[in-house]
Scaffold this motif. Structure first.
Motif, short mmCIF file in Angstrom:
data_model
loop_
_atom_site.label_atom_id
_atom_site.label_comp_id
_atom_site.label_asym_id
_atom_site.label_seq_id
_atom_site.Cartn_x
_atom_site.Cartn_y
_atom_site.Cartn_z
N LYS A 123 0.84 -1.20 0.00
CA LYS A 123 0.00 0.00 0.00
C LYS A 123 0.87 1.25 0.00
CE LYS A 123 -3.67 -2.19 2.78
NZ LYS A 123 -2.92 -3.41 3.17
N LEU A 124 0.45 2.27 -0.73
CA LEU A 124 1.11 3.56 -0.71
C LEU A 124 0.31 4.53 0.13
CD1 LEU A 124 2.23 3.99 -4.44
CD2 LEU A 124 3.60 3.20 -2.49
N PHE A 125 0.99 5.48 0.73
CA PHE A 125 0.35 6.46 1.60
C PHE A 125 0.51 7.86 1.00
CE2 PHE A 125 1.23 2.80 4.15
CZ PHE A 125 0.13 2.68 4.97
N THR A 126 -0.44 8.71 1.33
CA THR A 126 -0.35 10.09 0.86
C THR A 126 0.09 11.05 1.97
OG1 THR A 126 -2.72 10.39 1.29
CG2 THR A 126 -2.06 9.78 -0.96
N ARG A 127 -0.09 10.65 3.22
CA ARG A 127 0.33 11.46 4.35
C ARG A 127 0.97 10.57 5.41
NH1 ARG A 127 -0.52 14.52 0.94
NH2 ARG A 127 -1.67 16.50 0.97
N MET A 128 2.17 10.95 5.82
CA MET A 128 2.88 10.25 6.90
C MET A 128 3.13 11.22 8.04
SD MET A 128 5.75 7.98 4.88
CE MET A 128 5.27 6.62 3.80
N ILE A 129 2.84 10.78 9.25
CA ILE A 129 3.10 11.57 10.45
C ILE A 129 4.23 10.92 11.22
CG2 ILE A 129 2.12 12.45 12.61
CD1 ILE A 129 -0.66 12.14 11.24
N MET A 130 5.20 11.72 11.62
CA MET A 130 6.31 11.25 12.47
C MET A 130 6.41 12.23 13.62
SD MET A 130 9.00 10.33 9.40
CE MET A 130 10.12 9.36 10.40
N THR A 144 18.77 6.84 4.84
CA THR A 144 18.18 5.59 4.36
C THR A 144 16.71 5.51 4.74
OG1 THR A 144 20.29 4.42 4.50
CG2 THR A 144 18.30 3.07 4.50
N LEU A 145 16.40 5.91 5.97
CA LEU A 145 15.00 5.91 6.42
C LEU A 145 14.13 6.74 5.50
CD1 LEU A 145 12.81 5.36 8.68
CD2 LEU A 145 13.53 7.56 9.63
N PHE A 146 14.54 7.99 5.25
CA PHE A 146 13.71 8.88 4.45
C PHE A 146 13.69 8.48 2.97
CE2 PHE A 146 14.28 11.64 8.19
CZ PHE A 146 12.95 11.94 8.43
N SER A 147 14.78 7.91 2.48
CA SER A 147 14.79 7.41 1.10
C SER A 147 13.78 6.28 0.95
CB SER A 147 16.19 6.91 0.73
OG SER A 147 17.11 7.98 0.69
N ASN A 148 13.71 5.40 1.93
CA ASN A 148 12.75 4.30 1.87
C ASN A 148 11.32 4.79 2.07
OD1 ASN A 148 14.64 2.28 1.36
ND2 ASN A 148 15.01 1.88 3.52
N LEU A 149 11.13 5.76 2.96
CA LEU A 149 9.79 6.32 3.15
C LEU A 149 9.31 7.01 1.88
CD1 LEU A 149 9.97 7.80 6.78
CD2 LEU A 149 8.71 5.77 6.02
N TYR A 150 10.21 7.65 1.18
CA TYR A 150 9.87 8.30 -0.09
C TYR A 150 9.19 7.31 -1.04
CZ TYR A 150 10.53 11.62 -3.96
OH TYR A 150 10.32 12.50 -4.99
N ILE A 159 5.27 14.14 4.24
CA ILE A 159 5.59 13.72 5.61
C ILE A 159 5.50 14.93 6.52
CG2 ILE A 159 7.38 12.87 7.17
CD1 ILE A 159 8.47 11.16 4.96
N ILE A 160 4.80 14.78 7.62
CA ILE A 160 4.74 15.83 8.64
C ILE A 160 5.56 15.33 9.82
CG2 ILE A 160 3.29 17.20 10.17
CD1 ILE A 160 1.82 15.55 7.08
N LEU A 161 6.72 15.91 10.01
CA LEU A 161 7.64 15.50 11.06
C LEU A 161 7.57 16.51 12.20
CD1 LEU A 161 11.20 14.09 10.52
CD2 LEU A 161 10.77 15.76 12.32
#
Length: 262
Positions: A123-130, A144-150, A159-161
């Motif tokens: 599944k793909l997401f349109t909004r991620m909250i961290m 690496t984390l953000f590259s994979n989240l991308y 992404i809302i961090l």
């Protein structure tokens, strides 16, 4: 005079990102539910801050990474009213057992790094909250984390961090504040995000917190923040630190401070 031994029990190479987060939060699920960040007025303020920056609608697919007990995920669900439940991702089984009780939340037991790599069944997401979790990811692993989240974001995703400034402004005792500055990977936080392909905007929001000082001291003694874990602050150091705060606030009945989010 009461702060010099606060970090005395630490190993020389001990770091904020190196301890067992799952064990820590599993032990503190009940205390965490009663902590001031989960008090309804503050929680609603935090939901409103994130909602304002999400630019979200009912069609968005939302994931709350490091969502803990799920009350913030539920708050976002109620605020946005998405057509599907908010996915709450957390490595703590104890936290997720609480999150499962919320009607607008589904759960996934996973670290942020594993979720970023493996996703959620394609599944793909349109909004991620961290929210208040990035300090648990070593700076060396963040690109690496953000590259994979991308790769887990759909076209136009965001992404809302939410994190805290280097000058945290929370009335902990002195050596804990010094440890925060030493360990907090904040100063170059944008770099791994930009390197992963994101454009970044940043601003601050603040909420005035006020409570009886004994309530605040009990919040600290309950060690709900990872920076107060036994791995960092020994029993003796905690007692010494509380004495320092009692002296500092001896003429006050309440403690107030600005809780700042970046």
């Amino acid at each position: 005079p009461h702060s010099s031994s606060v970090m005395g029990e630490l190993k020389d190479d001990y770091q904020l990102d190196s301890f067992n987060h799952e064990h820590f939060f599993n032990k503190r699920t009940q205390e965490y539910e009663g902590a001031f960040p989960n008090w309804p007025p503050f929680l609603q303020w935090a939901v409103n801050v994130v909602k304002k920056n999400m630019d979200a609608c009912s069609e968005d697919k939302i994931v709350d990474i490091g969502g803990g007990i799920g009350n913030f995920s539920q708050g976002i669900y109620e605020a946005i009213k998405p057509s599907s439940k908010v996915l709450c991702v957390d490595p703590s089984e104890g936290m997720l057992k609480v999150a499962e009780n919320y009607s607008g939340v589904r759960t996934l037991l996973s670290s942020a790094e594993d979720f970023a790599e493996k996703g959620d069944d394609g599944k793909l997401f349109t909004r991620m909250i961290m929210k208040e979790m990035i300090h648990h990811v070593p700076i060396s692993k963040q690109e690496t984390l953000f590259s994979n989240l991308y790769k887990q974001l759909d076209l136009g995703g965001k992404i809302i961090l939410v994190t805290r400034p280097l000058d945290i402004g929370i009335p902990f005792f002195t050596s804990v504040l010094e440890f925060w500055v030493k360990e907090w990977p904040h100063t170059n936080m944008k770099d791994p995000i930009i390197s992963a392909g994101f454009s970044v905007s940043q601003h601050e929001e603040s909420y005035r917190v006020e409570m009886p000082k004994e309530v605040w001291f009990n919040q600290i003694k309950s060690r709900i923040w990872s920076i107060l874990a036994e791995e960092f602050v020994s029993k003796e150091a905690m007692e010494s630190g509380i004495l320092e705060l009692r002296e500092k606030f001896k003429d006050e009945e309440t403690i107030s401070f600005d809780n700042v989010y970046v």
